[in-house]
Scaffold this motif. Structure first.
Motif, short mmCIF file in Angstrom:
data_model
loop_
_atom_site.label_atom_id
_atom_site.label_comp_id
_atom_site.label_asym_id
_atom_site.label_seq_id
_atom_site.Cartn_x
_atom_site.Cartn_y
_atom_site.Cartn_z
N ALA A 85 59.35 60.52 75.07
CA ALA A 85 59.51 59.10 75.40
C ALA A 85 59.60 58.92 76.91
O ALA A 85 59.02 57.98 77.48
CB ALA A 85 60.76 58.55 74.73
N CYS A 86 60.29 59.82 77.59
CA CYS A 86 60.45 59.76 79.04
C CYS A 86 59.09 59.89 79.73
O CYS A 86 58.78 59.16 80.68
CB CYS A 86 61.41 60.86 79.50
N VAL A 87 58.28 60.82 79.24
CA VAL A 87 56.95 61.04 79.82
C VAL A 87 56.05 59.84 79.55
O VAL A 87 55.39 59.31 80.46
CB VAL A 87 56.31 62.32 79.25
N GLU A 88 56.00 59.39 78.31
CA GLU A 88 55.07 58.34 77.92
C GLU A 88 55.43 56.99 78.54
O GLU A 88 54.54 56.18 78.83
CB GLU A 88 55.03 58.24 76.39
N LYS A 89 56.71 56.74 78.75
CA LYS A 89 57.13 55.47 79.36
C LYS A 89 57.08 55.51 80.89
O LYS A 89 57.21 54.47 81.54
CB LYS A 89 58.57 55.14 78.92
N GLY A 90 56.88 56.71 81.45
CA GLY A 90 56.90 56.81 82.92
C GLY A 90 58.26 56.43 83.47
O GLY A 90 58.35 55.71 84.49
N SER B 231 49.35 63.67 90.03
CA SER B 231 50.51 64.10 90.83
C SER B 231 51.75 63.33 90.41
O SER B 231 52.82 63.91 90.21
CB SER B 231 50.24 63.88 92.32
N ARG B 232 51.59 62.00 90.30
CA ARG B 232 52.72 61.17 89.93
C ARG B 232 53.19 61.46 88.51
O ARG B 232 54.40 61.60 88.26
CB ARG B 232 52.35 59.69 90.04
N ASN B 233 52.25 61.55 87.56
CA ASN B 233 52.65 61.75 86.17
C ASN B 233 53.30 63.11 85.96
O ASN B 233 54.25 63.25 85.18
CB ASN B 233 51.44 61.59 85.25
N ALA B 234 52.79 64.13 86.65
CA ALA B 234 53.41 65.46 86.55
C ALA B 234 54.80 65.45 87.15
O ALA B 234 55.73 66.07 86.62
CB ALA B 234 52.53 66.50 87.23
N ALA B 235 54.95 64.74 88.28
CA ALA B 235 56.27 64.64 88.90
C ALA B 235 57.24 63.91 87.99
O ALA B 235 58.41 64.29 87.85
CB ALA B 235 56.16 63.94 90.25
N ASN B 236 56.77 62.85 87.34
CA ASN B 236 57.62 62.14 86.39
C ASN B 236 58.04 63.06 85.26
O ASN B 236 59.21 63.09 84.86
CB ASN B 236 56.88 60.92 85.82
N ALA B 237 57.08 63.84 84.74
CA ALA B 237 57.39 64.75 83.65
C ALA B 237 58.40 65.81 84.08
O ALA B 237 59.29 66.20 83.32
CB ALA B 237 56.11 65.41 83.12
#
Length: 258
Positions: A201-206, A143-149
């Motif tokens: 980079a935005c996704v991988e760095k969170g 949930s968090r990672n998808a929201a970050n993406a």
């Protein structure tokens, strides 16, 4: 009348009664498709807080260690809402959602065409708030990672398209596939122009992880019953079992006339 004929008529009546009951049940399921689905993603506020602390506390602690970076264009208190549509319309839809939540997908599937039609026509503004209820309930960080993406996609001006792709490719609730950055980047390939080095980079760095945590804290403290929570000009319409896309569209038209 022979006993055989009476038995045959009784059996026919019973079959008819069973069939009618099936039809009634099907109609009830149809009417409550959206509202009924919310059971999957509803938890009491105290339970949510407790489960989140137990299952994902370490993950959230690591996210809190970084700065809170709101996505570009975010609005509202603490810049926790991602807006879609014009600023000066009289009709505003506020949506609290979780990309792992099946009920959120059901809502999106049913209402997405109408929402797109109204935002594209300049008649509706939608403010999306991202929560991580299912991470707390089922464990994981999808949930968090998808929201970050999704927040990263907002930075690229592709939020709406990527938002829709995430729901169209939502895994089973128990499958934490969205926790894998590779999967989120793969899905970005379905949005024209999104899969760039900056997005990766935005996704991988969170980059927006701490912002997502803060958004989920706002959800928890807001007293909402679950995801999705859908407010139209401040009124909770998701709980209205008579609500349909057509009825919602009429409400938007009336609000703009007022």
């Amino acid at each position: 009348m022979s006993e055989k004929n009476r038995e045959g008529k009784r059996t026919a009546r019973e079959r008819l009664a069973v069939e009618r009951e099936k039809q009634k049940a099907a109609e009830r399921r149809r009417r409550t498709l959206i509202v009924g689905a919310s059971v999957v993603c509803v938890l009491g506020l105290a339970a949510v807080i407790g489960i989140v602390a137990a299952n994902s506390g370490k993950d959230e602690d690591s996210a809190k260690s970084g700065p809170v970076v709101a996505p570009s264009g975010a609005v509202g208190k603490d810049s926790l809402a991602i807006p879609v549509g014009k600023d000066d319309v009289k009709a505003t839809l506020t949506v609290w959602e979780d990309f792992r939540c099946p009920a959120c997908k059901a809502f999106e599937t049913a209402y997405r065409p109408t929402i797109h039609e109204l935002t594209d026509a300049g008649k509706l503004r939608v403010e999306y708030h991202l929560a991580t209820l299912i991470d707390g309930n089922m464990g994981g960080s999808g949930s968090r990672n998808a929201a970050n993406a999704a927040a990263c996609a907002q930075g690229a001006g592709k939020f709406t398209a990527y938002h829709d792709v995430l729901y169209e490719n939502q895994p089973e609730e128990t499958d934490d596939a969205f926790s894998k950055n590779g999967k989120l980047i793969e899905l970005a390939g379905k949005v024209d122009g999104l899969d760039t080095p900056a997005f990766r980079a935005c996704v991988e760095k969170g980059t927006h992880n701490s912002w997502v945590v803060k958004s989920n804290q706002a959800f928890q403290s807001g007293g909402f019953g679950g995801t999705p929570t859908v407010l139209f000009n401040g009124k909770n319409i998701y709980q209205d079992q008579t609500m349909t896309p057509a009825k919602f569209k009429q409400m938007v038209e009336e609000a703009n006339q007022g």
